[in-house]
Scaffold this active site. Structure first.
Site, mmCIF file in Angstrom:
data_model
loop_
_atom_site.group_PDB
_atom_site.id
_atom_site.type_symbol
_atom_site.label_atom_id
_atom_site.label_comp_id
_atom_site.label_asym_id
_atom_site.label_seq_id
_atom_site.Cartn_x
_atom_site.Cartn_y
_atom_site.Cartn_z
ATOM 1 N N SER A 1 76.235 35.917 80.805
ATOM 2 C CA SER A 1 74.785 36.135 80.882
ATOM 3 C C SER A 1 74.044 35.422 79.750
ATOM 4 O O SER A 1 72.910 34.964 79.952
ATOM 5 C CB SER A 1 74.452 37.629 80.895
ATOM 6 O OG SER A 1 74.705 38.236 79.654
ATOM 7 N N ASN A 2 74.653 35.300 78.589
ATOM 8 C CA ASN A 2 74.003 34.514 77.514
ATOM 9 C C ASN A 2 73.971 33.033 77.873
ATOM 10 O O ASN A 2 72.967 32.355 77.653
ATOM 11 C CB ASN A 2 74.725 34.740 76.183
ATOM 12 C CG ASN A 2 74.263 36.010 75.504
ATOM 13 O OD1 ASN A 2 73.144 36.083 74.992
ATOM 14 N ND2 ASN A 2 75.115 37.022 75.508
ATOM 15 N N MET B 1 85.959 35.291 74.159
ATOM 16 C CA MET B 1 86.687 36.416 73.555
ATOM 17 C C MET B 1 88.043 35.985 73.004
ATOM 18 O O MET B 1 89.093 36.480 73.426
ATOM 19 C CB MET B 1 86.863 37.542 74.597
ATOM 20 C CG MET B 1 85.565 37.986 75.248
ATOM 21 S SD MET B 1 84.332 38.519 74.044
ATOM 22 C CE MET B 1 84.984 40.123 73.657
ATOM 23 N N LEU C 1 89.797 32.382 66.877
ATOM 24 C CA LEU C 1 90.042 30.941 66.781
ATOM 25 C C LEU C 1 90.775 30.601 65.483
ATOM 26 O O LEU C 1 90.543 31.226 64.444
ATOM 27 C CB LEU C 1 88.705 30.205 66.843
ATOM 28 C CG LEU C 1 87.950 30.433 68.170
ATOM 29 C CD1 LEU C 1 86.487 30.050 68.041
ATOM 30 C CD2 LEU C 1 88.623 29.654 69.299
ATOM 31 N N HIS D 1 76.889 37.496 68.086
ATOM 32 C CA HIS D 1 77.687 38.699 67.864
ATOM 33 C C HIS D 1 76.772 39.902 68.071
ATOM 34 O O HIS D 1 75.664 39.938 67.527
ATOM 35 C CB HIS D 1 78.260 38.696 66.448
ATOM 36 C CG HIS D 1 79.109 39.895 66.158
ATOM 37 N ND1 HIS D 1 80.399 40.009 66.642
ATOM 38 C CD2 HIS D 1 78.855 41.040 65.492
ATOM 39 C CE1 HIS D 1 80.904 41.174 66.256
ATOM 40 N NE2 HIS D 1 79.989 41.823 65.559
ATOM 41 N N ASP E 1 83.258 36.496 62.216
ATOM 42 C CA ASP E 1 81.921 37.127 62.220
ATOM 43 C C ASP E 1 81.237 37.084 60.853
ATOM 44 O O ASP E 1 80.450 37.971 60.518
ATOM 45 C CB ASP E 1 81.999 38.579 62.714
ATOM 46 C CG ASP E 1 82.516 38.684 64.142
ATOM 47 O OD1 ASP E 1 82.329 37.727 64.918
ATOM 48 O OD2 ASP E 1 83.124 39.713 64.482
HETATM 49 C C1 GRF Z 1 77.663 39.575 74.383
HETATM 50 O O1 GRF Z 1 77.412 40.910 74.059
HETATM 51 C C2 GRF Z 1 77.852 38.752 73.138
HETATM 52 O O2 GRF Z 1 77.096 39.214 72.065
HETATM 53 C C3 GRF Z 1 79.309 38.943 72.850
HETATM 54 O O3 GRF Z 1 79.933 38.987 74.099
HETATM 55 C C4 GRF Z 1 79.000 39.402 75.086
HETATM 56 C C5 GRF Z 1 78.974 38.310 76.109
HETATM 57 O O4 GRF Z 1 78.218 38.643 77.236
HETATM 58 N N1 GRF Z 1 79.785 37.885 71.979
HETATM 59 P P1 GRF Z 1 77.881 37.520 78.308
HETATM 60 O O5 GRF Z 1 79.202 36.945 78.786
HETATM 61 O O6 GRF Z 1 77.032 36.474 77.647
HETATM 62 O O7 GRF Z 1 77.163 38.214 79.412
#
Ligand code: GRF
Length: 217
Positions: free
Chosen positions: A16-17, A93, A96, A112, A148
């Site tokens: 979604s991002n 996820m 690295l 994050h 992070d």
């Molecule tokens: C988000 O909450 C982002 O902050 C974290 O993983 C999630 C990814 O969500 N790193 P999406 O795949 O972008 O929907």
């Protein structure tokens, strides 16, 4: 006129991002070319979204590699085939290796879901609820070897409400992420970000909303 910036995005799941960034880039006509979206899992739903939005997709299956070093080497090769100016981690996820991270130093961003340096690692919304904080949020940062902990580009704050569950808090943060991350990526491609002594300086037009004023409505 600055040259078009080439971007590769890495995802593991929903995307979604990634979608928010692709939408903003199209709506706002960024001088950017999305060279590829790469996933470590063939099942990532975000791959379908990327393809629908006309972005080439690749899969480098992490399950096929015996260790982190060999996976990261294959991933690096896949990314570098597209010669990106910027690598965007969007829900990627994977931990690295230092070698991989250092190869993209200063040109790899991550989002994050917490106000760093609070709540590193996983389950950030649960960590926030357990800590009893009143304000939670998200952070876009440059990626460095320490997980992070890279230089912070921008942050968004959201309230923690009395009846929040992990899910309701996560949804509120995610909504803010979808505004925060496109803005940060846009700043990068507009060459507004520099890292000085481990901190990010942002050069904005005089009439811009300063990054510290970015709060969720
Ligand atoms: C988000 O909450 C982002 O902050 C974290 O993983 C999630 C990814 O969500 N790193 P999406 O795949 O972008 O929907």
């Amino acid at each position: 006129m600055r040259a078009m910036k080439r971007i590769v995005m890495l995802i593991s799941g929903r995307g979604s991002n990634m979608q928010a960034i692709l939408r903003a880039a199209a709506d706002e006509q960024w001088p950017a070319e999305f060279a590829a979206v790469i996933s470590n899992s063939a099942d990532a739903p975000g791959l379908v979204i990327a393809a629908e939005m006309g972005v080439p997709t690749r899969v480098v299956p992490s399950a096929d590699y015996p260790d982190r070093a060999s996976f990261d080497a294959a991933l690096q090769q896949a990314i570098d085939d597209f010669a990106p100016d910027l690598v965007v981690l969007a829900g990627f996820m994977r931990i690295l290796t230092d070698a991989f991270v250092l190869h993209y130093q200063g040109r790899m961003l991550n989002i994050h879901p917490s106000l760093l340096p609070s709540f590193v690692g996983m389950a950030t919304h649960r960590q926030a609820l357990q800590a009893g904080v009143r304000v939670h949020g998200a952070t876009v940062h440059f990626v460095t070897p320490k997980l992070d902990h890279g230089p912070i580009v921008s942050q968004v704050a959201v309230p923690v409400l009395p009846d929040d569950s992990e899910q309701s808090l996560a949804a509120r943060v995610l909504d803010s992420e979808h505004r925060l991350y496109p803005q940060a990526v846009r700043w990068f491609i507009e060459e507004r970000l520099t890292i000085v002594d481990g901190q990010v300086r942002i050069q904005l037009p005089v009439d811009a909303v300063p990054p510290q004023a970015l709060f969720s409505p």
